[in-house]
Design an enzyme around this catalytic site. Structure first.
Site, PDB file in Angstrom:
ATOM      1  CE1 TYR A  50      41.173 101.078 102.045  1.00  0.00           C
ATOM      2  CE2 TYR A  50      39.267 102.208 102.631  1.00  0.00           C
ATOM      3  CZ  TYR A  50      40.451 102.176 102.012  1.00  0.00           C
ATOM      4  OH  TYR A  50      41.256 103.327 101.566  1.00  0.00           O
ATOM      5  CE1 TYR A  54      44.409 106.025 102.211  1.00  0.00           C
ATOM      6  CE2 TYR A  54      43.330 108.032 102.211  1.00  0.00           C
ATOM      7  CZ  TYR A  54      43.437 106.785 101.695  1.00  0.00           C
ATOM      8  OH  TYR A  54      42.446 106.118 100.903  1.00  0.00           O
ATOM      9  CG  ASP A  93      46.634 114.785 100.461  1.00  0.00           C
ATOM     10  OD1 ASP A  93      45.450 115.688 100.444  1.00  0.00           O
ATOM     11  OD2 ASP A  93      46.702 113.857 100.356  1.00  0.00           O
ATOM     12  CE  LYS A 100      38.202 111.867 102.353  1.00  0.00           C
ATOM     13  NZ  LYS A 100      39.728 111.630 102.564  1.00  0.00           N
TER      14      LYS A 100
END
Ligand SMILES: *Cc1c(COP(=O)(O)O)cnc(C)c1O
Length: 403
Positions: free
Chosen positions: A17, A139, A232, A258
Site C-alpha cells: 500500500y 477485509y 474467512d 496467515k
C-alpha cells in the site's frame, strides 16, 4: 545497511500500500529469533505484529526450521497437477480432522483462498446465482474477487467502480434486534449465491469484535434459505482468539491462511463440506503454479504440530490477561476505545492516527507495531513472555499518545 541499498529500496521496490517512490523509509531487518527482530543497525525490537499475525511460534523455531530443512533435502517443489506428496496429504488430513470439513484446496495466499471459496460457491449454483452477502467492515484480501466483499469504504470501492462485482452489504455486525431484522430483510429480498464474513473478529477492516450470535444468525438464515456460508478465518484461525478456530463448525466453506505455516511461507487453504463440493459439476476451476508447495506444507505441518499439545491455549489466555494493561490508555485524550480478545489488543483513537509518529514512539520503546487508520494494535507471537507483553503495552500506549 548502506545508504545505496536503502536508496535502491526506495526507488525500485513497492512496499505494501505504498507510493513510488516510497514516502517513508522502511526499517532494514537483518535477522529474527524468538519474538525479536534484529535491525541492520543492531537494535532489537519485540515483534508485536507477529509479521502480520502469522509468526505465532516466533522466529527460527527449531521444529519448523528442521521440518523445512528436511523437506529441502527431498524436494523444494513439485507441481500438484497429476502429482501428489505425503506432506500435502498429511496436512489435508489434519485440517479436515480439526475443522470437521471434508475437502481441502491448497492456495498460495489468503486472497487466493477467498477467490477459490467464491468460485466454489458460484460453481455450486451453475451460474444461476452470482450475488454474495457480506457485512460492512470486512477485509478478505486484495485480489478482485476478495476486494468486492471488503468494506466498500475501507476497500475504496469507488476507485474500482466498474471492475468489481457488486455484492450486498449488511450493516456492521452487532447483536441488536435492529441488526437482526436488517439481515433477515436482506435474505428475503435477494437470492444470494453465498454469504462470506470473518467470524468473531473483523481484522484489517478495523479490528472489531462481534458476538457469536451474529455468526449463528447467518448460519440459521443460510440453512433456512439454502445458501452456503463461507467463513474467512485467515486471521482468526489457529488459536488467535482463544479457541483453535473462531467458528469453523458453522462454516460450509472455510478459508485459512496467515498462521498456517507459522509465518514461514505463504500458504492458505479453502476447506468445504462434501455436500457443497457435490454440487459442483466437473472441475473446480483453479490451479495455482505453486499449489501445495512442499516446503510450505511441511512448515504448516510443523507449525500445526506445535499446536497439537494445546499449550498455546494457556499462552493465549496469559497474553489476554497481560494485554489488559492496554486499558490504561483509556485515560489518554483522543482514545475512543480499548479492547482485548485472546492474543489481540486494540487501542482505537477518535481520529486518524499519525502512523509515522506512532510507529516511532513504539520503536523507541523497543517494539515493532504498525498502527493504521485510527488504530494501534498488537497480535504478538503466542510465545511472547509476560515482560515482553508488558513492553508491547507500554509501546502501544506511547504510540497512541504520539499518534
Ligand atoms: C490477511 C487476510 C486475508 C488476505 O490474505 P493474504 O495472504 O494477504 O492474501 C484475507 N482475509 C483475512 C481475514 C485476512 O486477515
Amino acid at each position: 545497511m548502506n545508504a545505496d541499498l536503502l536508496e535502491l529500496d526506495r526507488t525500485r521496490i513497492w512496499h505494501p500500500y505504498g507510493p513510488m517512490p516510497a514516502a517513508q523509509a522502511p526499517l532494514p531487518v537483518a535477522s529474527a529469533e524468538g519474538v525479536r527482530l534484529t535491525l541492520a543497525d543492531g537494535r532489537e525490537l519485540v515483534d508485536g505484529m507477529a509479521s502480520w499475525w502469522c509468526a505465532i511460534h516466533g522466529y527460527r523455531h527449531p521444529v519448523i526450521d528442521a521440518a523445512v530443512q528436511d523437506q529441502l533435502g527431498r524436494m523444494a517443489h513439485v507441481m500438484f497437477g497429476g502429482l501428489t506428496h505425503e506432506p500435502a496429504i498429511r496436512l489435508a488430513e489434519r485440517l479436515t480432522d480439526w475443522t470437521g470439513l471434508d475437502h481441502v484446496f491448497f492456495a498460495d495466499s489468503g486472497s487466493v483462498s477467498v477467490e477459490v471459496a467464491i468460485k466454489l460457491v458460484l460453481q455450486s449454483w451453475h451460474g444461476e446465482r452470482r450475488q454474495l452477502l457480506t457485512w460492512r467492515g470486512g477485509y478478505h484480501g486484495d485480489t478482485f474477487g476478495a476486494m468486492a466483499v471488503c468494506d466498500p469504504d475501507g476497500g475504496m470501492h469507488s476507485m474500482w467502480q466498474g471492475s468489481l462485482a457488486e455484492h450486498v452489504f449488511a450493516p456492521l455486525p452487532e447483536w441488536t434486534p435492529e441488526w437482526e431484522s436488517a439481515v433477515r430483510a436482506l435474505f428475503e429480498a435477494h437470492d444470494f449465491a453465498g454469504v462470506i464474513v470473518e467470524p468473531i473478529v473483523q481484522g484489517a477492516g478495523g479490528m472489531r469484535f462481534h458476538p457469536r450470535e451474529c455468526v449463528q444468525l447467518l448460519r440459521d438464515l443460510c440453512d433456512e434459505y439454502g445458501v452456503p456460508l463461507v467463513l474467512d478465518e485467515i486471521a482468526t484461525g489457529f488459536g488467535r482468539t482463544g479457541t483453535l478456530f473462531a467458528a469453523a463448525e458453522l462454516a460450509d466453506v472455510l478459508c485459512l491462511g496467515k498462521a498456517l505455516t507459522g509465518g514461514y511461507m505463504t500458504l492458505a487453504a479453502t476447506l468445504c463440506r462434501a455436500e457443497l463440493a457435490a454440487k459442483v459439476d466437473g472441475p473446480l476451476m483453479h490451479g495455482p503454479t505453486f499449489m501445495a508447495n512442499p516446503l510450505a506444507v511441511s512448515a504448516a505441518l510443523a507449525s500445526t504440530g506445535l499446536l497439537q499439545d494445546g499449550a498455546w491455549e494457556a499462552d493465549v489466555a496469559r497474553i489476554e490477561r497481560g494485554l489488559g494493561a492496554l486499558h490504561d490508555a483509556r485515560e489518554l485524550p483522543g482514545v475512543k476505545d480499548v479492547r482485548v480478545k485472546g492474543a489481540i489488543g486494540v487501542i482505537q483513537l477518535d481520529h486518524p492516527i499519525d502512523g509515522v509518529a506512532a510507529t516511532r514512539a513504539a520503536v523507541e520503546h523497543g517494539v515493532w507495531l504498525r498502527p493504521f487508520r485510527d488504530l494501534v494494535y498488537t497480535m504478538p507471537p503466542y510465545v511472547t513472555d509476560d515482560d515482553d507483553i508488558a513492553r508491547i503495552c507500554r509501546a502501544a500506549i506511547a504510540g497512541a499518545a504520539a499518534g
